[in-house]
Design a protein around this motif. Sequence first.
Motif, PDB file in Angstrom:
ATOM      1  N   ILE A  64      14.719  22.339 -38.253  1.00 58.52           N
ATOM      2  CA  ILE A  64      15.729  22.018 -37.247  1.00 58.52           C
ATOM      3  C   ILE A  64      16.517  20.822 -37.772  1.00 58.52           C
ATOM      4  O   ILE A  64      15.933  19.825 -38.171  1.00 58.52           O
ATOM      5  CB  ILE A  64      15.110  21.622 -35.898  1.00 58.52           C
ATOM      6  N   SER A  65      17.824  20.930 -37.763  1.00 57.45           N
ATOM      7  CA  SER A  65      18.705  19.834 -38.126  1.00 57.45           C
ATOM      8  C   SER A  65      19.386  19.375 -36.841  1.00 57.45           C
ATOM      9  O   SER A  65      20.079  20.154 -36.192  1.00 57.45           O
ATOM     10  CB  SER A  65      19.731  20.322 -39.139  1.00 57.45           C
ATOM     11  N   TYR A  66      19.190  18.092 -36.465  1.00 57.91           N
ATOM     12  CA  TYR A  66      19.705  17.631 -35.172  1.00 57.91           C
ATOM     13  C   TYR A  66      20.156  16.180 -35.230  1.00 57.91           C
ATOM     14  O   TYR A  66      19.863  15.456 -36.173  1.00 57.91           O
ATOM     15  CB  TYR A  66      18.643  17.789 -34.090  1.00 57.91           C
ATOM     16  N   LYS A  67      20.886  15.789 -34.191  1.00 57.49           N
ATOM     17  CA  LYS A  67      21.233  14.385 -33.989  1.00 57.49           C
ATOM     18  C   LYS A  67      21.374  14.134 -32.494  1.00 57.49           C
ATOM     19  O   LYS A  67      21.568  15.060 -31.712  1.00 57.49           O
ATOM     20  CB  LYS A  67      22.500  13.992 -34.737  1.00 57.49           C
ATOM     21  N   ILE A  68      21.256  12.866 -32.120  1.00 56.54           N
ATOM     22  CA  ILE A  68      21.394  12.445 -30.737  1.00 56.54           C
ATOM     23  C   ILE A  68      22.766  11.790 -30.595  1.00 56.54           C
ATOM     24  O   ILE A  68      23.092  10.867 -31.346  1.00 56.54           O
ATOM     25  CB  ILE A  68      20.301  11.422 -30.350  1.00 56.54           C
ATOM     26  N   THR A  69      23.579  12.281 -29.653  1.00 61.54           N
ATOM     27  CA  THR A  69      24.891  11.694 -29.431  1.00 61.54           C
ATOM     28  C   THR A  69      24.997  11.200 -27.993  1.00 61.54           C
ATOM     29  O   THR A  69      24.572  11.884 -27.066  1.00 61.54           O
ATOM     30  CB  THR A  69      26.017  12.708 -29.692  1.00 61.54           C
ATOM     31  N   PRO A  70      25.558  10.017 -27.818  1.00 59.35           N
ATOM     32  CA  PRO A  70      25.751   9.519 -26.455  1.00 59.35           C
ATOM     33  C   PRO A  70      26.966  10.186 -25.806  1.00 59.35           C
ATOM     34  O   PRO A  70      27.962  10.469 -26.464  1.00 59.35           O
ATOM     35  CB  PRO A  70      25.984   8.026 -26.652  1.00 59.35           C
ATOM     36  N   CYS A  71      26.855  10.433 -24.524  1.00 64.66           N
ATOM     37  CA  CYS A  71      27.939  11.028 -23.755  1.00 64.66           C
ATOM     38  C   CYS A  71      28.065  10.238 -22.453  1.00 64.66           C
ATOM     39  O   CYS A  71      27.056  10.042 -21.774  1.00 64.66           O
ATOM     40  CB  CYS A  71      27.651  12.497 -23.486  1.00 64.66           C
ATOM     41  N   PRO A  72      29.275   9.791 -22.094  1.00 72.10           N
ATOM     42  CA  PRO A  72      29.409   8.961 -20.890  1.00 72.10           C
ATOM     43  C   PRO A  72      29.004   9.677 -19.608  1.00 72.10           C
ATOM     44  O   PRO A  72      28.457   9.068 -18.696  1.00 72.10           O
ATOM     45  CB  PRO A  72      30.894   8.607 -20.853  1.00 72.10           C
ATOM     46  N   SER A  73      29.234  10.975 -19.528  1.00 79.23           N
ATOM     47  CA  SER A  73      28.930  11.687 -18.291  1.00 79.23           C
ATOM     48  C   SER A  73      27.555  12.330 -18.279  1.00 79.23           C
ATOM     49  O   SER A  73      26.959  12.494 -17.222  1.00 79.23           O
ATOM     50  CB  SER A  73      29.986  12.750 -18.023  1.00 79.23           C
ATOM     51  N   LEU A  74      27.020  12.694 -19.444  1.00 74.36           N
ATOM     52  CA  LEU A  74      25.742  13.398 -19.502  1.00 74.36           C
ATOM     53  C   LEU A  74      24.590  12.539 -19.999  1.00 74.36           C
ATOM     54  O   LEU A  74      23.458  12.997 -20.031  1.00 74.36           O
ATOM     55  CB  LEU A  74      25.859  14.628 -20.407  1.00 74.36           C
ATOM     56  N   GLY A  75      24.850  11.326 -20.417  1.00 78.57           N
ATOM     57  CA  GLY A  75      23.810  10.506 -21.031  1.00 78.57           C
ATOM     58  C   GLY A  75      23.656  10.901 -22.486  1.00 78.57           C
ATOM     59  O   GLY A  75      24.617  11.211 -23.171  1.00 78.57           O
ATOM     60  N   LYS A  76      22.441  10.921 -22.972  1.00 76.39           N
ATOM     61  CA  LYS A  76      22.198  11.340 -24.358  1.00 76.39           C
ATOM     62  C   LYS A  76      22.165  12.865 -24.437  1.00 76.39           C
ATOM     63  O   LYS A  76      21.599  13.532 -23.579  1.00 76.39           O
ATOM     64  CB  LYS A  76      20.862  10.808 -24.852  1.00 76.39           C
ATOM     65  N   VAL A  77      22.750  13.381 -25.510  1.00 76.77           N
ATOM     66  CA  VAL A  77      22.783  14.828 -25.742  1.00 76.77           C
ATOM     67  C   VAL A  77      22.102  15.110 -27.073  1.00 76.77           C
ATOM     68  O   VAL A  77      22.428  14.501 -28.091  1.00 76.77           O
ATOM     69  CB  VAL A  77      24.231  15.364 -25.761  1.00 76.77           C
ATOM     70  N   LEU A  78      21.146  16.020 -27.058  1.00 82.31           N
ATOM     71  CA  LEU A  78      20.487  16.478 -28.277  1.00 82.31           C
ATOM     72  C   LEU A  78      21.319  17.622 -28.847  1.00 82.31           C
ATOM     73  O   LEU A  78      21.457  18.665 -28.214  1.00 82.31           O
ATOM     74  CB  LEU A  78      19.069  16.947 -27.977  1.00 82.31           C
ATOM     75  N   GLU A  79      21.908  17.407 -30.032  1.00 85.66           N
ATOM     76  CA  GLU A  79      22.735  18.431 -30.671  1.00 85.66           C
ATOM     77  C   GLU A  79      21.962  19.064 -31.817  1.00 85.66           C
ATOM     78  O   GLU A  79      21.629  18.394 -32.786  1.00 85.66           O
ATOM     79  CB  GLU A  79      24.031  17.827 -31.212  1.00 85.66           C
ATOM     80  N   ILE A  80      21.684  20.341 -31.693  1.00 83.02           N
ATOM     81  CA  ILE A  80      21.028  21.107 -32.750  1.00 83.02           C
ATOM     82  C   ILE A  80      22.131  21.699 -33.609  1.00 83.02           C
ATOM     83  O   ILE A  80      22.922  22.516 -33.152  1.00 83.02           O
ATOM     84  CB  ILE A  80      20.141  22.235 -32.172  1.00 83.02           C
ATOM     85  N   LYS A  81      22.208  21.261 -34.865  1.00 85.60           N
ATOM     86  CA  LYS A  81      23.271  21.708 -35.757  1.00 85.60           C
ATOM     87  C   LYS A  81      22.877  22.954 -36.547  1.00 85.60           C
ATOM     88  O   LYS A  81      23.685  23.841 -36.747  1.00 85.60           O
ATOM     89  CB  LYS A  81      23.662  20.593 -36.730  1.00 85.60           C
ATOM     90  N   GLU A  82      21.649  22.978 -37.037  1.00 88.23           N
ATOM     91  CA  GLU A  82      21.177  24.136 -37.804  1.00 88.23           C
ATOM     92  C   GLU A  82      19.717  24.389 -37.468  1.00 88.23           C
ATOM     93  O   GLU A  82      18.958  23.452 -37.249  1.00 88.23           O
ATOM     94  CB  GLU A  82      21.284  23.886 -39.315  1.00 88.23           C
ATOM     95  N   MET A  83      19.359  25.651 -37.461  1.00 88.39           N
ATOM     96  CA  MET A  83      17.965  26.025 -37.264  1.00 88.39           C
ATOM     97  C   MET A  83      17.696  27.225 -38.170  1.00 88.39           C
ATOM     98  O   MET A  83      18.408  28.231 -38.109  1.00 88.39           O
ATOM     99  CB  MET A  83      17.711  26.385 -35.797  1.00 88.39           C
TER     100      MET A  83
END
Length: 132
Positions: free
Chosen positions: A59-78
């Motif tokens: 799993i290739s992922y990163k955590i991105t902050p979002c003002p309305s949703l809080g933290k978002v876990l983005e899965i880029k590749e699996m």
Amino acid sequence: MDIRLITVKEDFEKAYGILNQREYPLSFYEYTLKHDLYQNHQKLKLVGIFKNDDCIGTISYKITPCPSLGKVLEIKEMHHQGISAYVVLMDFIDDIARDENCYSIKICKNEPARLNNSVFDRFENFLKGLIN
């Protein structure tokens, strides 16, 4: 099964080995640069599932902050080999989101793009284009 963050060259080689090299556009060098945590902490993290010291999924992922949703876990590749690895990866995505306090999970369906950061990367991609 062992699930761990991939940071050493041997694990990168095993993870790169499960990819279909004919369809995956990145070279091993680009693949390791894409997930280089030591140079840039904003890059993607790569987690691998190992069974008997063989990589069966990543799993290739990163955590991105979002003002309305809080933290978002983005899965880029699996990538995975078989349905059992897929099930373990999907369960582990929930664990990552819970551990990182993410309220949303975003799974991106993007084609992995080539890295053209330097003249050497562009030259390597040019030569690969001639071969294919």
